[in-house]
Design a protein around this motif. Structure first.
Motif, mmCIF file in Angstrom:
data_model
loop_
_atom_site.group_PDB
_atom_site.id
_atom_site.type_symbol
_atom_site.label_atom_id
_atom_site.label_comp_id
_atom_site.label_asym_id
_atom_site.label_seq_id
_atom_site.Cartn_x
_atom_site.Cartn_y
_atom_site.Cartn_z
ATOM 1 N N LEU A 1 -2.835 12.634 0.707
ATOM 2 C CA LEU A 1 -2.269 13.291 1.882
ATOM 3 C C LEU A 1 -0.854 13.796 1.585
ATOM 4 N N PRO B 1 6.202 6.782 4.510
ATOM 5 C CA PRO B 1 5.362 7.916 4.109
ATOM 6 C C PRO B 1 6.149 9.208 3.887
ATOM 7 N N ALA C 1 -3.409 7.896 1.075
ATOM 8 C CA ALA C 1 -2.030 8.245 1.415
ATOM 9 C C ALA C 1 -1.414 9.142 0.344
ATOM 10 N N THR D 1 0.816 -1.196 0.000
ATOM 11 C CA THR D 1 0.000 0.000 0.000
ATOM 12 C C THR D 1 0.866 1.269 0.000
ATOM 13 N N GLN E 1 -6.912 2.917 0.847
ATOM 14 C CA GLN E 1 -5.820 3.405 1.715
ATOM 15 C C GLN E 1 -4.696 4.018 0.888
ATOM 16 N N GLY F 1 2.469 4.563 0.901
ATOM 17 C CA GLY F 1 2.568 5.267 2.168
ATOM 18 C C GLY F 1 2.556 4.386 3.398
ATOM 19 N N SER F 2 2.551 3.072 3.227
ATOM 20 C CA SER F 2 2.433 2.211 4.410
ATOM 21 C C SER F 2 3.774 1.920 5.080
#
Lengths: 424, 424, 424, 424
Positions: free
Chosen positions: A344, A293, A341, A287, A337, A289-290
């Motif tokens: 963001l 980040p 991310a 994912t 998700q 940004g997991s």
């Protein structure tokens, strides 16, 4: 299944008070919130058709239920995502996994979900049942001209499919490489690849682009014929103005400074597209940004800086796409998700005080440079991303609504528990 | 120079309104803010004496001005930091760089700055002018018993110095290793090191601990005799209950999962201390949190979980220390940034909803596990860290006040432009 | 198909003159050639049943022809290899891929080929069609006791199978781990794994061993529950005297010094077995010695040194096995190349002048230490390996004879072009 | 001190019988031995002046005795090496460490030792005592034009020195980079570097070249402004036909395929020079061939293939140089070992059966490709290298004779025990 306007509004109403409180706070303390929101609304991340099913490794795959069984169902899934976040308004198809039966119907369906067709992806890293020549030893770089011809024709066929769908980009990832020292003459492999790419390039319609992806390793474990950004850029430059480099975050050697690569490709006007994911070891396809980040933010920091420096529109200047593999999560939750991310990180990058940063850089005030970037990254911009999503017609909490509506259970009851999506 | 109460209060008054606004917001939206503040106030990060001067590489060092010329001035610098952030109330000395002339005077000075003496660091990786035997080929692992004896005695001497100062920990980092295959018999090197450590261990006072640090590479480039946590743990177990492993964030191979190591060492009751810094390539010794802030948070997440599981006090359960090298920043600014990043990561880890996380883990709800951690990390807890600092008597913005008061310029005028601190 | 004695002798006769010339030269210039030959003849490397078919990656698999369709045909393939090199006299089976229908018949077949059954391998990293619980989120570390119970029972079943076949070792590789931060409580995962392993350990017959394999990453991409040698050793120590660590060369982080790990595990009397392969990036599973032959030699250098120091027999002191994946070569050719590279590295290690090396190490004569190792490595010992093979009844040139006899073509005509061996 | 002809001959006589035996064997079994010898004799590896003293790390330096105190003594040391191996007939100087007082005298001295002056190296990574501007924040990429101007002028001054000495190449390694995210605008840093390089380029005499070296990291630990071959090639292409990329083996990210880079740079006609060393972790600067000898061979395999494909002379087509740091060995012994390993790898590469390899590559016969390369690598070509050295007038065993004559002890008695050579 589709989410109704009532369901959406009920969810948003429940979230409204808390959201307003947090958004008001950030709007009161940050000056450029409206500009950020406006850019976030325009920004769309394409969803690859193969990421809608559960992924696997060479050791196996643990399928989930309700996976899309057809191109129709894949578009429906992307439609669901876009309905929830209003930031996934594009589909990236993969041929031959997603060959449409009826172009008009598929275009209409996409329109229904408010989706466009992003880059078309060809596949010369697997053999198809009816294939004359095998890609076991490569495709566009193959020593045998017959194999190259087959691979070139496949790519031209993918362009044709893309024209029918209204796409304008061919994205080429080559697995071509070698597993052992001596297996390949690197120079000849490069030159044969170049010739093959030139034939494909010649078939591009006027306004089309071709993205040349690079990857350090896997599935070949000694060399990859387009192994790094330097090699991809060599190809893009030799091909011509329609050719660009595509950066996939997971395709680098350990510790690579990807943000610097991004900056220089933008400088050279040869950055074409972007595959988002995250990784700790290799092309882990986790994912976005997991894992790192801050790296994602730093990359967006360069993207914003570089696009602005060239006067390019953020939303259309590059091709934005997720390329991930969801082995242990519900693929749709994972994609929500990832997009979250990405939005963001983009918002944080937009908030960087660029004048102050430039001044600090010119003064070699390293402490201050770091403070400026960290200030943007540490600011909680989730209310701003949420506000943008709400204004665009999406859900306050996409994963939350997805769960409230028990969408996966509905997909399972529609499609069955043992479906396996085509693709990886 | 020292910062006056008036200067501090004037600075804090100017920051007050903005701070209150942001703190009120977070206090209204998060439930455990007071508990977090209380823990933050107790948490102190030791400053190593060698990090107060500009660092360098084998290619050179670009000194800054006003560096501390003596142990007195080093304590004064740490006193300044602690005055500003109230979280740096401990000094970690390095022998022979910091041998006190007058213990009582030094202890009194430390008391004046409200500092205690944290772990004592020995040095057997450099030759001192008056030294009988060289450490060119190692110290505690050396084939020659005379070299080992010299190194053992040096460590015992460091314990003696530490007793005088009120420290209770000896921290041993060995550069011992080899640069070429064949240079060393790994097993014999291990066993000789064990014997040396046992002699040092025998000299530890009742309530003392010894920390055994590990490092993957540098300054030796083929093997390091205490190269990873597994080797350090072997030593710690063979030595006895006073021996613990020390983790330095920069001392791992690429892509290592440090948070897992931390968790397992806590499980084994053998995690002793921590060296904070950040890195992209090797032991880069950069500002904590400047490259991988999410990793720093994940490590604190394990620390909080593990300390709580063992019923250990966060502030005293482990030895917390910065170990960094400041090559391009003002060392004091760099240290303020590091401590701030550490406090922020600690605060975020304290905010993790542990019951919810445990439930999600038990359900293999991977999406939710990620959401819970990201929720804590994405929350802007800087107002909480600031509030804790203010309540403890520190500055609203330590780097800001440091600059407002032109402290570096004052140090230069006191100490000169061309000073070079002892140490790295 | 089987190779006849006539075919073998005719091949060896053709090679005889050139071999004698080169062997006489080396025998005249090296003193310990006979001792080396004797050890080479005793040394046997087990062949894993799953390495007999073409391997693949998550991106696909390009099968070759004539792959073994059954356990019978797998043993026949290993029999062929052993006939050619006389160094592959052991088979390592994998359950459930290789469940025998008739134990007596299989034992008899193995005897016919002069093979013994080496370590038995369990599989809890994939779901079998009839399985009650899924291993999607792990097996022995799973939060759900029912999943752990199923996995424990599978391992005990594998022991039972092994008893029937005359094996004496259970080899456990766990894919258990996590893909995302937060997914797992590392400590609880470790402790649950320990409990599961203890139940399996309790089921081991008197003279059996259990090997606990570790791996840094893949198929999980954030953490692996048995991730490095330190964790494996913790398990082995907590389990008891029948438990040992298994080292697979490809299961480490970048730049790891594997030879040091080997040395220390031997020191701790906890090195159990070895999986040979080679790699450039991750667990690439390439032919042994194809990428880093000097590393392979250095590892054997430690093995020889450590086994001798503990008085262990080289041939039986550890479990020796290949674990590779052949994606672009004929698997049997690849295995012949691997065994050949292993024998060569072993021969070179046996030739190291150990007394001189010890003296040079004690003198810190680094130049000389390097010369001693390089002298052994640079000596062309292929004639010695060939002589050992010939004396044992093998072929002068195994790959050469395999090609002369067109064995692959025969296997294809026997088994078909589109077979796919069970396994990876 | 100098080695007399008598000393050399006596040594060679003692080695003669054993050498003849082994050389006759290889000459009888390999066809192209004479061609290899002829190429080996022409091949010369330049010795950098800074590698003649003991190197160090940021943690310290353990000097050896008898290190050269002046440019005169450095040339004498290189003369010694060349006398021993007849393959080190070039010196690479570093300004300002090696500024000659009297050009004619230095040229005469070099002639006496039969040495030429290879590439000249500039230094903008350290501040010199009398320097107006600091390079703390870089040199050619610096934000301040005055710093750039100073660095440009220094490089032009180095060209001037080189002209006096008869060199024809400027080799530029830039430490320029950044330690923290945000510190640098990558694009502007690139463009400022380009402008600076263009000014230097304009000052190159007609027949001169400039080498642009790249390095992944160190001494900067976040970004390097010329960080990889792709960036270096961009600069070389923008500069013009006199500009080339220089490859240093230690300047890559983990697991990089350097041989592929070499092949592609030769294809682009932009490979200029080569810095030999070896490494396990970073820019470890270890003895060439001491860690990954097969990689060194594979690189030479590409060099030979590529130089031949372009019709370039092996000896003069590229600039060959060692760049290493000797921390634990006698520097002269280390250099002799490095040159020997280079000659051996070159000889092995010359022996590769290129026609057979091309055919196997065209057939995708991966097994055979590997066999062909391994056959060349596994052949013991030390007698051939020795024969070439003897025919050229060198010693049978350079390190052996160096030790027999106790050269280091003599240098210590001439120069003292506590000398420290200028340089790293």
């Amino acid at each position: 299944m589709e989410i109704t306007q009532n369901q959406l509004e009920a969810h948003n109403d429940r979230a409204s008070k808390a959201h307003q409180q947090s958004f008001n706070f950030i709007a009161a303390t940050q000056q450029r919130v409206e500009e950020v929101i406006s850019k976030l609304i325009s920004f769309q991340v394409a969803i690859p058709s193969w990421a809608l099913g559960t992924g696997g490794t060479r050791f196996g795959r643990f399928s989930g239920g309700g996976e899309p069984r057809s191109l129709d169902e894949k578009l429906a899934d992307i439609g669901l995502l876009h309905r929830l976040n209003q930031s996934s308004g594009a589909a990236s198809l993969h041929i031959p996994w997603d060959v449409p039966q009826d172009y008009a119907a598929i275009r209409q369906q996409a329109q229904h979900y408010n989706l466009r067709f992003d880059a078309m992806n060809s596949n010369t890293f697997q053999d198809q049942p009816d294939q004359a020549h095998s890609y076991k030893f490569g495709s566009l770089h193959h020593a045998d001209p017959a194999v190259r011809k087959q691979a070139v024709e496949h790519n031209i066929e993918v362009i044709r499919q893309g024209i029918e769908l209204g796409s304008d980009t061919l994205s080429i990832w080559l697995a071509d490489g070698s597993c052992f020292p001596g297996q390949l003459n690197f120079r000849k492999a490069f030159q044969r690849t170049l010739e093959s790419l030139q034939e494909i390039y010649a078939a591009l319609p006027e306004h089309w682009k071709v993205f040349v992806e690079y990857k350090a390793f896997e599935p070949n474990f000694y060399s990859t014929t387009i192994g790094d950004w330097g090699q991809s850029l060599l190809f893009a430059n030799k091909l011509g103005p329609k050719a660009f480099t595509l950066v996939d975050l997971g395709h680098h050697l350990p510790n690579a400074n990807i943000e610097q690569i991004v900056s220089l490709l933008l400088m050279e006007e040869k950055l074409g597209g972007f595959h988002f994911n995250d990784s700790k070891y290799g092309d882990d396809d986790l994912t976005a940004g997991s894992i790192k980040p801050y790296q994602l933010f730093l990359i967006f920091n360069e993207l914003v800086e570089g696009l602005d420096a060239r006067g390019l529109d953020h939303a259309t200047g590059l091709g934005w796409m997720i390329d991930a593999s969801h082995n242990v999560k519900d693929p749709l939750e994972d994609l929500l998700q990832s997009v979250d991310a990405i939005m963001l990180a983009y918002a944080q990058a937009l908030l960087v005080d660029r004048d102050a940063l430039t001044a600090a850089q010119d003064n070699n005030d390293v402490t201050l440079c770091q403070e400026i970037l960290q200030d943007a990254f540490r600011t909680d911009l989730r209310p701003v991303v949420r506000e943008a999503r709400l204004r665009a017609g999406g859900a306050a909490n996409p994963v939350g609504l997805y769960r409230e509506l028990q969408i996966r259970q509905q997909l399972i009851s529609e499609r069955g528990l043992k479906t396996v999506a085509t693709g990886l």
